[in-house]
Design a protein around this motif. Sequence first.
Motif, PDB file in Angstrom:
ATOM      1  N   LEU A  93       0.820  -1.206   0.000  1.00 46.28           N
ATOM      2  CA  LEU A  93       0.000   0.000   0.000  1.00 46.28           C
ATOM      3  C   LEU A  93       0.854   1.255   0.000  1.00 46.28           C
ATOM      4  CD1 LEU A  93      -2.803  -1.016   2.535  1.00 46.28           C
ATOM      5  CD2 LEU A  93      -2.954  -0.912   0.052  1.00 46.28           C
ATOM      6  N   ARG A  94       2.017   1.204   0.652  1.00 48.72           N
ATOM      7  CA  ARG A  94       2.891   2.376   0.701  1.00 48.72           C
ATOM      8  C   ARG A  94       3.429   2.722  -0.683  1.00 48.72           C
ATOM      9  NH1 ARG A  94       6.194   0.426   3.994  1.00 48.72           N
ATOM     10  NH2 ARG A  94       5.000   0.904   5.866  1.00 48.72           N
ATOM     11  N   GLY A  95       3.622   1.707  -1.507  1.00 46.92           N
ATOM     12  CA  GLY A  95       4.137   1.951  -2.841  1.00 46.92           C
ATOM     13  C   GLY A  95       3.066   2.213  -3.878  1.00 46.92           C
ATOM     14  N   ALA A  96       1.792   2.185  -3.464  1.00 45.69           N
ATOM     15  CA  ALA A  96       0.708   2.401  -4.420  1.00 45.69           C
ATOM     16  C   ALA A  96       0.571   3.889  -4.743  1.00 45.69           C
ATOM     17  CB  ALA A  96      -0.603   1.861  -3.859  1.00 45.69           C
ATOM     18  N   ARG A  97       0.043   4.147  -5.923  1.00 44.98           N
ATOM     19  CA  ARG A  97      -0.192   5.521  -6.333  1.00 44.98           C
ATOM     20  C   ARG A  97      -1.428   6.083  -5.630  1.00 44.98           C
ATOM     21  NH1 ARG A  97      -0.639   4.753 -12.632  1.00 44.98           N
ATOM     22  NH2 ARG A  97      -2.049   3.132 -11.800  1.00 44.98           N
ATOM     23  N   GLN A  98      -1.548   7.394  -5.678  1.00 43.42           N
ATOM     24  CA  GLN A  98      -2.653   8.037  -4.985  1.00 43.42           C
ATOM     25  C   GLN A  98      -3.992   7.609  -5.565  1.00 43.42           C
ATOM     26  OE1 GLN A  98      -2.416  12.283  -4.947  1.00 43.42           O
ATOM     27  NE2 GLN A  98      -4.280  12.576  -3.770  1.00 43.42           N
ATOM     28  N   GLU A  99      -4.064   7.505  -6.911  1.00 41.99           N
ATOM     29  CA  GLU A  99      -5.336   7.098  -7.501  1.00 41.99           C
ATOM     30  C   GLU A  99      -5.687   5.650  -7.157  1.00 41.99           C
ATOM     31  OE1 GLU A  99      -2.136   7.350 -10.778  1.00 41.99           O
ATOM     32  OE2 GLU A  99      -2.829   8.496  -9.062  1.00 41.99           O
ATOM     33  N   ASP A 100      -4.649   4.801  -6.951  1.00 38.82           N
ATOM     34  CA  ASP A 100      -4.924   3.422  -6.543  1.00 38.82           C
ATOM     35  C   ASP A 100      -5.484   3.376  -5.124  1.00 38.82           C
ATOM     36  OD1 ASP A 100      -4.044   2.443  -8.968  1.00 38.82           O
ATOM     37  OD2 ASP A 100      -1.972   2.235  -8.289  1.00 38.82           O
ATOM     38  N   ILE A 104      -9.103   1.938  -3.864  1.00 41.37           N
ATOM     39  CA  ILE A 104      -9.300   0.952  -2.794  1.00 41.37           C
ATOM     40  C   ILE A 104     -10.311   1.466  -1.776  1.00 41.37           C
ATOM     41  CG2 ILE A 104      -8.168  -0.230  -0.884  1.00 41.37           C
ATOM     42  CD1 ILE A 104      -5.638  -0.328  -2.576  1.00 41.37           C
ATOM     43  N   LEU A 105     -10.195   2.732  -1.408  1.00 39.99           N
ATOM     44  CA  LEU A 105     -11.146   3.310  -0.454  1.00 39.99           C
ATOM     45  C   LEU A 105     -12.556   3.325  -1.029  1.00 39.99           C
ATOM     46  CD1 LEU A 105      -9.048   6.292   0.969  1.00 39.99           C
ATOM     47  CD2 LEU A 105      -9.588   4.135   2.098  1.00 39.99           C
ATOM     48  N   GLY A 232     -23.008  -8.273 -12.081  1.00 41.84           N
ATOM     49  CA  GLY A 232     -22.859  -7.467 -10.875  1.00 41.84           C
ATOM     50  C   GLY A 232     -22.701  -6.012 -11.258  1.00 41.84           C
ATOM     51  N   LYS A 233     -22.374  -5.181 -10.291  1.00 36.44           N
ATOM     52  CA  LYS A 233     -22.188  -3.767 -10.553  1.00 36.44           C
ATOM     53  C   LYS A 233     -20.816  -3.558 -11.186  1.00 36.44           C
ATOM     54  CE  LYS A 233     -22.499   0.749  -8.310  1.00 36.44           C
ATOM     55  NZ  LYS A 233     -22.664   1.451  -7.014  1.00 36.44           N
ATOM     56  N   PRO A 234     -20.746  -3.137 -12.460  1.00 32.95           N
ATOM     57  CA  PRO A 234     -19.442  -3.005 -13.117  1.00 32.95           C
ATOM     58  C   PRO A 234     -18.504  -2.041 -12.401  1.00 32.95           C
ATOM     59  CG  PRO A 234     -21.223  -2.895 -14.735  1.00 32.95           C
ATOM     60  CD  PRO A 234     -21.862  -2.828 -13.383  1.00 32.95           C
ATOM     61  N   GLN A 235     -19.075  -0.983 -11.811  1.00 30.66           N
ATOM     62  CA  GLN A 235     -18.242   0.005 -11.120  1.00 30.66           C
ATOM     63  C   GLN A 235     -17.554  -0.576  -9.894  1.00 30.66           C
ATOM     64  OE1 GLN A 235     -21.337   0.336 -12.041  1.00 30.66           O
ATOM     65  NE2 GLN A 235     -21.492   2.116 -13.406  1.00 30.66           N
ATOM     66  N   ASP A 236     -18.027  -1.721  -9.405  1.00 30.35           N
ATOM     67  CA  ASP A 236     -17.382  -2.401  -8.276  1.00 30.35           C
ATOM     68  C   ASP A 236     -16.491  -3.544  -8.738  1.00 30.35           C
ATOM     69  OD1 ASP A 236     -18.741  -0.689  -6.611  1.00 30.35           O
ATOM     70  OD2 ASP A 236     -20.367  -2.104  -6.196  1.00 30.35           O
ATOM     71  N   LEU A 241     -10.620  -5.959  -9.472  1.00 32.31           N
ATOM     72  CA  LEU A 241      -9.620  -6.766 -10.166  1.00 32.31           C
ATOM     73  C   LEU A 241      -8.341  -5.982 -10.454  1.00 32.31           C
ATOM     74  CD1 LEU A 241     -11.974  -8.533 -12.731  1.00 32.31           C
ATOM     75  CD2 LEU A 241     -11.057  -9.498 -10.617  1.00 32.31           C
ATOM     76  N   ASN A 242      -8.432  -4.656 -10.467  1.00 24.39           N
ATOM     77  CA  ASN A 242      -7.294  -3.818 -10.838  1.00 24.39           C
ATOM     78  C   ASN A 242      -6.565  -3.209  -9.648  1.00 24.39           C
ATOM     79  OD1 ASN A 242      -7.204  -3.910 -13.723  1.00 24.39           O
ATOM     80  ND2 ASN A 242      -9.096  -2.719 -13.783  1.00 24.39           N
ATOM     81  N   ILE A 243      -6.884  -3.605  -8.431  1.00 26.71           N
ATOM     82  CA  ILE A 243      -6.198  -3.036  -7.279  1.00 26.71           C
ATOM     83  C   ILE A 243      -4.725  -3.429  -7.316  1.00 26.71           C
ATOM     84  CG2 ILE A 243      -8.269  -3.031  -5.846  1.00 26.71           C
ATOM     85  CD1 ILE A 243      -7.254  -5.545  -4.494  1.00 26.71           C
ATOM     86  N   PRO A 244      -3.837  -2.623  -6.722  1.00 29.60           N
ATOM     87  CA  PRO A 244      -2.401  -2.950  -6.726  1.00 29.60           C
ATOM     88  C   PRO A 244      -2.140  -4.305  -6.062  1.00 29.60           C
ATOM     89  CG  PRO A 244      -2.750  -0.684  -6.024  1.00 29.60           C
ATOM     90  CD  PRO A 244      -4.108  -1.309  -6.107  1.00 29.60           C
ATOM     91  N   GLY A 245      -1.388  -5.139  -6.750  1.00 32.48           N
ATOM     92  CA  GLY A 245      -1.112  -6.472  -6.249  1.00 32.48           C
ATOM     93  C   GLY A 245      -2.265  -7.429  -6.368  1.00 32.48           C
TER      94      GLY A 245
END
Length: 285
Positions: A93-100, A104-105, A232-236, A241-245
């Motif tokens: 998480l520390r190495g993730a970008r701000q948009e990532d 996640i949030l 399902g809800k595409p926005q979710d 699937l694209n979260i870091p790691g």
Amino acid sequence: MSDQDQKTDANPLRKELPEEVQAEATPTEGTAERVHSAEEEAQPEVTGRQRLVNGLWPPRVTRAQLIVALLLFGLGFGLAVQVASNSDGDSALRGARQEDLVRILDELDDRTQRLEDEKQGLEKQRDELENSSNQAEEARRQTIEKERQLGVLAGTVAAQGPGITMTIDDTKGTVEADMLLDAIQELRAAGAEAIQVNGVRVVASTYLTDSGQSVSVDGNKINAPYRFKVIGKPQDLEPALNIPGGVVQTLEKEQAGVTLERSDKIVVDALRAAKRPDYARSSSQ
């Protein structure tokens, strides 16, 4: 015989040993002190550190102390593993970008919102049952609706709705069953209501195994490319699937190509036969 001769006969040892020998055999007080002083000077002086070492080594370990030491070692090892795993997650998480991090949030907020909506839906059903003038008819209607929902989850009826299609191209043959299982679990956690992989319906009891250069789903062998049809809800679903790691990055590290497409209408038509449990029975019977 004189008095002196009688004394001499009464003590023969006295007669045999001269007085000079007896005097030499008995050390004087000054001689004893000198011998004692010489012995003390000959012995080396013991320091405090040497006394400490002599007290600690060789160690005298009891059985109870050995058991306690083993328990402490196991506890320390477990804490070290836990700290290492937490450090790995924190570093990711520390190495993730701000948009990532924002993504996640947002995903966590969406999951919380889904749970809240489900709670409100159940409360609404309860209120409808309590306030309906014809409670039997309302209960029957809700039962039919619940049966349809359970049929979708159990895979016994077809389903359609918005969702995504994920295609995994495995030209190198490096994708394994556990990677596809991680994708299914991530989709379920993101709110997927129906999943189909290469014509096989995914249900709660679905299992995946490696089968040579391909994968088997519930005993059905499937080959690449692996195509996931998810309702399902595409926005979710897509951000999960694209979260870091996450799933996409893991597959790309294995040199597999991943494409995601959103759609307003995904059809999941692969069906599973309803299976009667061998042991479980309804508690109302």
